[in-house]
Design a protein around this motif. Structure first.
Motif, PDB file in Angstrom:
ATOM      1  N   LEU A  34       0.832  -1.200   0.000  1.00 58.27           N
ATOM      2  CA  LEU A  34       0.000   0.000   0.000  1.00 58.27           C
ATOM      3  C   LEU A  34       0.870   1.254   0.000  1.00 58.27           C
ATOM      4  O   LEU A  34       0.604   2.213  -0.743  1.00 58.27           O
ATOM      5  CB  LEU A  34      -0.934  -0.003   1.210  1.00 58.27           C
ATOM      6  CG  LEU A  34      -1.878   1.195   1.345  1.00 58.27           C
ATOM      7  CD1 LEU A  34      -2.787   1.318   0.128  1.00 58.27           C
ATOM      8  CD2 LEU A  34      -2.700   1.075   2.632  1.00 58.27           C
ATOM      9  N   ALA A  35       1.928   1.266   0.813  1.00 55.43           N
ATOM     10  CA  ALA A  35       2.810   2.432   0.882  1.00 55.43           C
ATOM     11  C   ALA A  35       3.493   2.675  -0.457  1.00 55.43           C
ATOM     12  O   ALA A  35       3.596   3.822  -0.923  1.00 55.43           O
ATOM     13  CB  ALA A  35       3.848   2.237   1.980  1.00 55.43           C
ATOM     14  N   ALA A  36       3.966   1.610  -1.104  1.00 55.09           N
ATOM     15  CA  ALA A  36       4.651   1.749  -2.385  1.00 55.09           C
ATOM     16  C   ALA A  36       3.695   2.255  -3.455  1.00 55.09           C
ATOM     17  O   ALA A  36       4.019   3.163  -4.231  1.00 55.09           O
ATOM     18  CB  ALA A  36       5.250   0.413  -2.793  1.00 55.09           C
ATOM     19  N   ALA A  37       2.499   1.656  -3.515  1.00 52.31           N
ATOM     20  CA  ALA A  37       1.537   2.038  -4.539  1.00 52.31           C
ATOM     21  C   ALA A  37       1.059   3.470  -4.344  1.00 52.31           C
ATOM     22  O   ALA A  37       0.915   4.231  -5.315  1.00 52.31           O
ATOM     23  CB  ALA A  37       0.358   1.068  -4.525  1.00 52.31           C
ATOM     24  N   ARG A  38       0.821   3.853  -3.116  1.00 56.75           N
ATOM     25  CA  ARG A  38       0.381   5.227  -2.849  1.00 56.75           C
ATOM     26  C   ARG A  38       1.457   6.232  -3.248  1.00 56.75           C
ATOM     27  O   ARG A  38       1.160   7.292  -3.811  1.00 56.75           O
ATOM     28  CB  ARG A  38       0.032   5.383  -1.374  1.00 56.75           C
ATOM     29  CG  ARG A  38      -1.370   4.905  -1.010  1.00 56.75           C
ATOM     30  CD  ARG A  38      -1.643   5.103   0.457  1.00 56.75           C
ATOM     31  NE  ARG A  38      -3.040   4.851   0.791  1.00 56.75           N
ATOM     32  CZ  ARG A  38      -3.493   4.689   2.028  1.00 56.75           C
ATOM     33  NH1 ARG A  38      -2.655   4.744   3.063  1.00 56.75           N
ATOM     34  NH2 ARG A  38      -4.780   4.469   2.246  1.00 56.75           N
ATOM     35  N   SER A  39       2.700   5.913  -2.949  1.00 55.04           N
ATOM     36  CA  SER A  39       3.783   6.821  -3.290  1.00 55.04           C
ATOM     37  C   SER A  39       3.877   7.016  -4.803  1.00 55.04           C
ATOM     38  O   SER A  39       4.025   8.136  -5.299  1.00 55.04           O
ATOM     39  CB  SER A  39       5.108   6.298  -2.739  1.00 55.04           C
ATOM     40  OG  SER A  39       6.176   7.152  -3.074  1.00 55.04           O
ATOM     41  N   LEU A  40       3.771   5.923  -5.556  1.00 53.38           N
ATOM     42  CA  LEU A  40       3.855   6.011  -7.013  1.00 53.38           C
ATOM     43  C   LEU A  40       2.626   6.701  -7.600  1.00 53.38           C
ATOM     44  O   LEU A  40       2.739   7.555  -8.491  1.00 53.38           O
ATOM     45  CB  LEU A  40       4.006   4.613  -7.611  1.00 53.38           C
ATOM     46  CG  LEU A  40       5.363   3.935  -7.392  1.00 53.38           C
ATOM     47  CD1 LEU A  40       5.275   2.457  -7.723  1.00 53.38           C
ATOM     48  CD2 LEU A  40       6.449   4.602  -8.233  1.00 53.38           C
ATOM     49  N   ALA A  41       1.439   6.325  -7.107  1.00 54.91           N
ATOM     50  CA  ALA A  41       0.200   6.864  -7.666  1.00 54.91           C
ATOM     51  C   ALA A  41       0.040   8.352  -7.384  1.00 54.91           C
ATOM     52  O   ALA A  41      -0.583   9.075  -8.167  1.00 54.91           O
ATOM     53  CB  ALA A  41      -0.996   6.087  -7.123  1.00 54.91           C
ATOM     54  N   SER A  42       0.584   8.814  -6.267  1.00 54.46           N
ATOM     55  CA  SER A  42       0.423  10.217  -5.883  1.00 54.46           C
ATOM     56  C   SER A  42       1.520  11.106  -6.433  1.00 54.46           C
ATOM     57  O   SER A  42       1.491  12.322  -6.239  1.00 54.46           O
ATOM     58  CB  SER A  42       0.386  10.340  -4.357  1.00 54.46           C
ATOM     59  OG  SER A  42       1.631   9.956  -3.783  1.00 54.46           O
ATOM     60  N   ALA A  43       2.481  10.511  -7.143  1.00 59.16           N
ATOM     61  CA  ALA A  43       3.620  11.280  -7.636  1.00 59.16           C
ATOM     62  C   ALA A  43       3.277  12.108  -8.866  1.00 59.16           C
ATOM     63  O   ALA A  43       4.106  12.890  -9.333  1.00 59.16           O
ATOM     64  CB  ALA A  43       4.786  10.352  -7.954  1.00 59.16           C
ATOM     65  N   GLY A  44       2.059  11.923  -9.403  1.00 57.75           N
ATOM     66  CA  GLY A  44       1.694  12.629 -10.616  1.00 57.75           C
ATOM     67  C   GLY A  44       2.322  11.957 -11.813  1.00 57.75           C
ATOM     68  O   GLY A  44       1.707  11.104 -12.447  1.00 57.75           O
ATOM     69  N   ALA A  45       3.536  12.306 -12.122  1.00 64.34           N
ATOM     70  CA  ALA A  45       4.290  11.666 -13.194  1.00 64.34           C
ATOM     71  C   ALA A  45       5.603  11.164 -12.595  1.00 64.34           C
ATOM     72  O   ALA A  45       6.610  11.877 -12.602  1.00 64.34           O
ATOM     73  CB  ALA A  45       4.560  12.642 -14.331  1.00 64.34           C
ATOM     74  N   PRO A  46       5.601   9.962 -12.035  1.00 59.49           N
ATOM     75  CA  PRO A  46       6.822   9.458 -11.395  1.00 59.49           C
ATOM     76  C   PRO A  46       7.974   9.352 -12.386  1.00 59.49           C
ATOM     77  O   PRO A  46       7.775   9.065 -13.568  1.00 59.49           O
ATOM     78  CB  PRO A  46       6.400   8.080 -10.870  1.00 59.49           C
ATOM     79  CG  PRO A  46       5.201   7.702 -11.676  1.00 59.49           C
ATOM     80  CD  PRO A  46       4.509   8.975 -12.002  1.00 59.49           C
ATOM     81  N   ASP A  47       9.162   9.598 -11.900  1.00 60.04           N
ATOM     82  CA  ASP A  47      10.384   9.460 -12.679  1.00 60.04           C
ATOM     83  C   ASP A  47      11.211   8.407 -11.950  1.00 60.04           C
ATOM     84  O   ASP A  47      11.825   8.693 -10.917  1.00 60.04           O
ATOM     85  CB  ASP A  47      11.115  10.804 -12.755  1.00 60.04           C
ATOM     86  CG  ASP A  47      12.264  10.787 -13.758  1.00 60.04           C
ATOM     87  OD1 ASP A  47      12.495   9.738 -14.390  1.00 60.04           O
ATOM     88  OD2 ASP A  47      12.934  11.818 -13.902  1.00 60.04           O
ATOM     89  N   ALA A  48      11.206   7.195 -12.483  1.00 56.11           N
ATOM     90  CA  ALA A  48      11.724   6.054 -11.720  1.00 56.11           C
ATOM     91  C   ALA A  48      12.749   5.248 -12.490  1.00 56.11           C
ATOM     92  O   ALA A  48      12.844   5.314 -13.720  1.00 56.11           O
ATOM     93  CB  ALA A  48      10.563   5.139 -11.321  1.00 56.11           C
ATOM     94  N   ALA A  49      13.499   4.466 -11.746  1.00 53.90           N
ATOM     95  CA  ALA A  49      14.387   3.460 -12.312  1.00 53.90           C
ATOM     96  C   ALA A  49      14.107   2.149 -11.593  1.00 53.90           C
ATOM     97  O   ALA A  49      13.895   2.132 -10.378  1.00 53.90           O
ATOM     98  CB  ALA A  49      15.852   3.852 -12.142  1.00 53.90           C
ATOM     99  N   VAL A  50      14.089   1.059 -12.353  1.00 56.32           N
ATOM    100  CA  VAL A  50      13.865  -0.270 -11.788  1.00 56.32           C
ATOM    101  C   VAL A  50      15.120  -1.093 -12.000  1.00 56.32           C
ATOM    102  O   VAL A  50      15.542  -1.316 -13.145  1.00 56.32           O
ATOM    103  CB  VAL A  50      12.652  -0.977 -12.431  1.00 56.32           C
ATOM    104  CG1 VAL A  50      12.385  -2.300 -11.722  1.00 56.32           C
ATOM    105  CG2 VAL A  50      11.417  -0.084 -12.387  1.00 56.32           C
TER     106      VAL A  50
END
Length: 298
Positions: A34-50
């Motif tokens: 839940l914490a991970a999904a909320r952080s990504l979903a609330s970022a607007g346009a996340p800029d990430a690396a996997v």
């Protein structure tokens, strides 16, 4: 069922026990999905690396395993659907499999490939960019143990085949998400050391000491990655394309593509259409449950 309750159910499905202690390891990490999904979903346009790729030097032939790249590309594809930017990160031994996964399911997705020699110079060029990312996600990426060496489930030191991507993972102020299944992956340092030592074979020796802001524990790491995409689809129902990524057929096609490119089952240590010793029917069952939970959510 409320959205947070459904996400908790996704977390439990992803942690299905396959004989390596995933359910016990998942207990103290509860709420991480839940914490991970909320952080990504609330970022607007996340800029990430996997970060992904777990090399199996004892396989025939040696190659990256099927667990990890599949889930990493699934997450990256989801973040692009959310309007964000994402890139994959791996190292030279794992690059053929990771690049094949991208070509099959997310064409155009950037892939940064770390060299085994000259890593420091390579990383120095990338660190400024990585320091500005909103999220760093590790999906089945081995990390350093208590002695600083990365080890596989057999306790073997695979440092000569592994670039120290944990240094990038710990750079900057990005929200860090860890996804793993055996205690030796980046992010697992969030778990109590005594728990990993008690539950995982050779756990004291192989456990990764690098933690995360949110940890997802799966029976296979790919299941936890699928659960993350499922949670994102619940939090962002305005992006219907996310649910397509959850269909088992999507994973089946990608699994076939990476095995054709040389990926091996990490347990069987040979190229088969399986993940961590699980043939497709057993492996696909949690994927179907995740898709069903998301489909039935209101």
């Amino acid at each position: 069922m409320r959205i947070d309750e459904t996400i908790a159910a996704l977390e439990r499905v992803a942690a299905r026990e396959v004989g390596r202690g995933s359910e016990a390891l998942a207990a103290p990490a509860a709420g991480g999905l839940l914490a991970a999904a909320r952080s990504l979903a609330s970022a607007g346009a996340p800029d990430a690396a996997v970060l992904t790729g777990f090399f199996i030097p004892g396989a025939e032939p040696p190659a990256a395993e099927t667990d990890g790249p599949l889930g990493a590309v699934q997450i990256a594809a989801a973040l692009r659907l959310l309007g964000g930017r994402c890139r994959l990160v791996t190292d030279q031994p794992c690059a053929p499999v990771v690049e094949a996964a991208v070509a099959a399911a997310a064409p155009g997705l950037p892939v940064d490939v770390a060299p085994l020699r000259g890593y420091d110079e390579w990383a120095a060029v990338l660190l400024p960019r990585y320091g500005r990312l909103t999220h760093l996600i590790a999906c089945e990426r081995v990390g350093p143990g208590v002695d600083g060496r990365p080890r596989n489930m057999r306790g073997e030191d695979i440092g000569t085949h592994t670039a120290p991507l944990d240094r990038l993972y710990r750079a900057g102020s990005a929200f860090r998400i860890g996804i793993g299944d055996g205690g030796n992956e980046l992010g697992m340092g969030l778990l109590p050391a005594d728990l990993v030592g008690r539950v995982v074979a050779s756990g004291e020796r192989i456990r990764c000491v690098v933690g995360a802001d949110a940890l997802l524990v799966g029976g296979t790491s790919n299941w936890a990655a699928a659960a993350l995409v499922g949670a994102l689809s619940l939090l962002r129902p305005d992006v219907p394309g996310l649910r397509t990524l959850l269909e088992p057929a999507w994973s089946s096609d990608l699994l076939a593509a990476i095995v054709s490119a040389g990926a091996v089952d990490g347990v069987r240590r040979r190229p088969t259409l399986s993940v961590d010793g699980l043939d497709w029917p057993a492996y696909a069952e949690p994927l179907a449950q995740i898709a069903d939970l998301v489909r039935s959510a209101r």
